[in-house]
Design a protein around this motif. Structure first.
Motif, short mmCIF file in Angstrom:
data_model
loop_
_atom_site.label_atom_id
_atom_site.label_comp_id
_atom_site.label_asym_id
_atom_site.label_seq_id
_atom_site.Cartn_x
_atom_site.Cartn_y
_atom_site.Cartn_z
N LEU A 200 0.83 -1.21 0.00
CA LEU A 200 0.00 0.00 0.00
C LEU A 200 0.87 1.26 0.00
O LEU A 200 0.57 2.23 -0.71
CB LEU A 200 -0.93 0.00 1.22
CG LEU A 200 -2.03 -1.07 1.23
CD1 LEU A 200 -2.79 -1.03 2.54
CD2 LEU A 200 -2.99 -0.87 0.06
N CYS A 201 1.93 1.25 0.79
CA CYS A 201 2.83 2.41 0.83
C CYS A 201 3.49 2.62 -0.53
O CYS A 201 3.60 3.75 -1.01
CB CYS A 201 3.90 2.21 1.91
SG CYS A 201 3.29 2.40 3.59
N GLN A 202 3.93 1.53 -1.16
CA GLN A 202 4.57 1.64 -2.47
C GLN A 202 3.59 2.19 -3.50
O GLN A 202 3.95 3.04 -4.33
CB GLN A 202 5.09 0.27 -2.91
CG GLN A 202 5.87 0.29 -4.21
CD GLN A 202 7.10 1.17 -4.13
OE1 GLN A 202 7.83 1.12 -3.15
NE2 GLN A 202 7.32 1.99 -5.16
N LYS A 203 2.34 1.72 -3.45
CA LYS A 203 1.32 2.20 -4.37
C LYS A 203 1.05 3.69 -4.15
O LYS A 203 0.93 4.46 -5.12
CB LYS A 203 0.02 1.40 -4.16
CG LYS A 203 -1.16 1.86 -5.00
CD LYS A 203 -0.97 1.57 -6.47
CE LYS A 203 -2.22 1.90 -7.26
NZ LYS A 203 -2.05 1.62 -8.71
N PHE A 204 0.97 4.09 -2.89
CA PHE A 204 0.68 5.50 -2.58
C PHE A 204 1.82 6.40 -3.03
O PHE A 204 1.59 7.51 -3.53
CB PHE A 204 0.45 5.65 -1.08
CG PHE A 204 -0.15 6.97 -0.69
CD1 PHE A 204 -1.46 7.28 -1.01
CD2 PHE A 204 0.61 7.92 -0.02
CE1 PHE A 204 -2.02 8.50 -0.66
CE2 PHE A 204 0.06 9.15 0.34
CZ PHE A 204 -1.24 9.43 0.02
N ILE A 205 3.04 5.93 -2.87
CA ILE A 205 4.20 6.72 -3.31
C ILE A 205 4.16 6.96 -4.82
O ILE A 205 4.49 8.04 -5.30
CB ILE A 205 5.51 5.99 -2.91
CG1 ILE A 205 5.71 6.09 -1.41
CG2 ILE A 205 6.71 6.58 -3.65
CD1 ILE A 205 6.85 5.25 -0.89
N GLU A 206 3.73 5.94 -5.55
CA GLU A 206 3.65 6.06 -7.01
C GLU A 206 2.62 7.09 -7.44
O GLU A 206 2.67 7.59 -8.57
CB GLU A 206 3.30 4.70 -7.62
CG GLU A 206 4.40 3.65 -7.43
CD GLU A 206 3.95 2.26 -7.86
OE1 GLU A 206 2.77 2.13 -8.27
OE2 GLU A 206 4.75 1.31 -7.78
N LEU A 207 1.67 7.42 -6.55
CA LEU A 207 0.62 8.38 -6.89
C LEU A 207 1.06 9.83 -6.68
O LEU A 207 0.40 10.75 -7.17
CB LEU A 207 -0.62 8.11 -6.03
CG LEU A 207 -1.23 6.71 -6.09
CD1 LEU A 207 -2.32 6.57 -5.03
CD2 LEU A 207 -1.80 6.44 -7.46
N LEU A 208 2.15 10.03 -5.94
CA LEU A 208 2.54 11.37 -5.52
C LEU A 208 3.13 12.19 -6.66
O LEU A 208 3.81 11.65 -7.53
CB LEU A 208 3.56 11.28 -4.38
CG LEU A 208 3.07 10.59 -3.10
CD1 LEU A 208 4.22 10.42 -2.12
CD2 LEU A 208 1.93 11.37 -2.47
N PRO A 209 2.89 13.50 -6.64
CA PRO A 209 3.48 14.40 -7.66
C PRO A 209 4.97 14.57 -7.42
O PRO A 209 5.52 14.17 -6.38
CB PRO A 209 2.71 15.71 -7.44
CG PRO A 209 2.23 15.65 -6.03
CD PRO A 209 1.96 14.21 -5.75
N SER A 210 5.66 15.23 -8.34
CA SER A 210 7.12 15.34 -8.31
C SER A 210 7.65 16.14 -7.12
O SER A 210 8.81 15.96 -6.73
CB SER A 210 7.60 15.99 -9.61
OG SER A 210 7.01 17.27 -9.78
N ASN A 211 6.84 17.03 -6.52
CA ASN A 211 7.35 17.85 -5.42
C ASN A 211 7.62 17.04 -4.15
O ASN A 211 8.21 17.54 -3.20
CB ASN A 211 6.38 19.00 -5.11
CG ASN A 211 4.99 18.51 -4.78
OD1 ASN A 211 4.37 17.80 -5.56
ND2 ASN A 211 4.48 18.89 -3.60
#
Length: 288
Positions: A200-211
Motif C-alpha cells: 500500500l505504501c509503495q502504491k501510494f508513493i507512485e501516486l505522488l506528484p514530483s514535489n
C-alpha cells in the motif's frame, strides 16, 4: 456478555444518527438508516456487525448459522443384519434444563432480529419482516444489496481494476488523495482482498506528484520506508507538504516586499543573538 434492555436504544442513539436519516412521511417518528445503494449498505453492515460484536461474542454466529439451540449431536449408529442403521442427529435439551448461558444464547436470535428491524427504514423492514430468523433476515439484505455470487465476483474484478488504475486528480491535495485511497482499501477488504502495508505504501508513493520526490528519495536511501504503515507515511508526507507551503508563502512575501522581509529577518536574528548573549553571560557568572 448478555443483551441488556437498553441495548437497542443505545444502538439507535449511537449508530443510527451517524448516517443520513430520512423522516418517513406518514410514519410518525419512525426512523432508520436509509440504504439507497450498495455503498450505504456496506457502511450499515459494518456498523451493525460492530455493535453486535460488542454485546455478545456469538452474535455473528447467529447471523451466519442460525439460532443457537441448546443440545448436542448424537453420533450415527451403524446397522447390522437385525438392526437398521441410525444416522447422526441433533438432540435438543428440554427447555427446563437450560442453563442461564444457554437461554441467553437462544434469545440472541430474537434480539438480533429486533435490532436489525430498528436499524432500517420501514420500507426495508417490510421486505424482511416475514423472515423467521435473524439469519434469514440477514440473508435477504445481503442478497438485495450485495447480490449473488456472480455479482460479487464482478464487484471484486471492478475493485481490482479501480486499484490498478487509481491515480491522483489534477491539483488534488495530499489529504484528499489519501482519503480516496483509504476508501478504496476499505472496499477491497470488504470483498476479501487485503494488501500488505508495504504494498500500500509503495502504491501510494507512485501516486505522488514530483514535489514529494526529495522526501521519498531520502526515505528510500535510509531504508526506513519498508517499515512504515500507510498512516505513518501519510503523516510524514503531510508534515513535508505543510513545510513546503510555509516556504512558498515566505518566498511570496519576500518577492512582494523585500524590505519588510529583511526587517523581519534582522529582528529575528537580533532576538536570537540576544538570547545567545544572555546564555553566555549566565555561563560566565556560573564559572566566576
Amino acid at each position: 456478555m448478555a443483551f441488556k434492555d437498553h441495548d437497542i436504544n443505545m444502538f439507535k442513539r449511537i449508530y443510527i444518527p451517524s448516517l443520513k436519516l430520512k423522516e418517513l412521511n406518514g410514519m410518525g417518528t419512525s426512523r432508520g438508516i436509509e440504504i439507497t445503494n450498495r455503498a450505504d449498505f456496506a457502511t450499515w453492515k459494518l456498523k451493525v456487525l460492530w455493535f453486535l460484536g460488542s454485546v455478545h461474542e456469538d452474535a455473528e454466529t447467529v447471523l451466519t448459522t442460525g439460532p443457537i439451540t441448546p443440545g448436542q449431536m448424537v453420533d450415527a449408529v451403524p446397522g447390522s443384519d437385525t438392526v437398521a442403521a441410525q444416522p447422526a442427529y441433533f438432540r435438543s435439551t428440554p427447555r427446563e434444563r437450560w442453563t442461564e448461558a444457554e437461554a441467553i444464547k437462544f434469545k440472541l436470535d430474537s434480539k438480533i432480529r429486533s435490532i436489525i428491524g430498528n436499524a432500517v427504514t420501514v420500507p426495508i423492514l417490510r421486505k424482511i419482516s416475514h423472515a423467521k430468523t435473524a439469519k434469514a433476515m440477514w440473508d435477504l439484505l445481503l442478497n438485495d444489496y450485495e447480490g449473488v455470487t456472480v455479482v460479487k465476483t464482478q464487484k471484486r474484478k471492478n475493485l481490482i481494476r479501480c486499484y490498478e488504475n487509481f491515480a491522483a486528480e489534477p491539483k488534488e491535495s495530499l489529504s484528499d488523495l489519501h482519503s480516496r485511497f483509504q476508501v478504496l482499501i476499505n472496499d477491497l477488504e470488504s470483498v476479501g482482498i487485503e494488501k500488505t502495508q508495504q504494498v500500500l505504501c509503495q502504491k501510494f508513493i507512485e501516486l505522488l506528484p514530483s514535489n514529494f520526490e526529495s522526501v521519498i528519495t531520502s526515505m528510500v536511501i535510509s531504508e526506513k520506508i519498508e517499515g512504515y504503515e500507510l498512516s505513518e507515511l501519510f503523516g510524514i508526507l503531510s508534515n513535508f507538504e505543510e513545510t513546503q507551503l510555509k516556504n512558498e508563502i515566505n518566498v511570496k512575501k519576500v518577492a512582494k516586499d523585500p524590505e519588510a522581509a529583511l526587517v523581519a529577518t534582522t529582528k529575528k536574528n537580533k532576538q536570537l543573538f540576544s538570547s545567545y548573549s544572555s546564555k553566555v553571560e549566565s555561563e560566565e557568572i556560573k564559572w566566576q
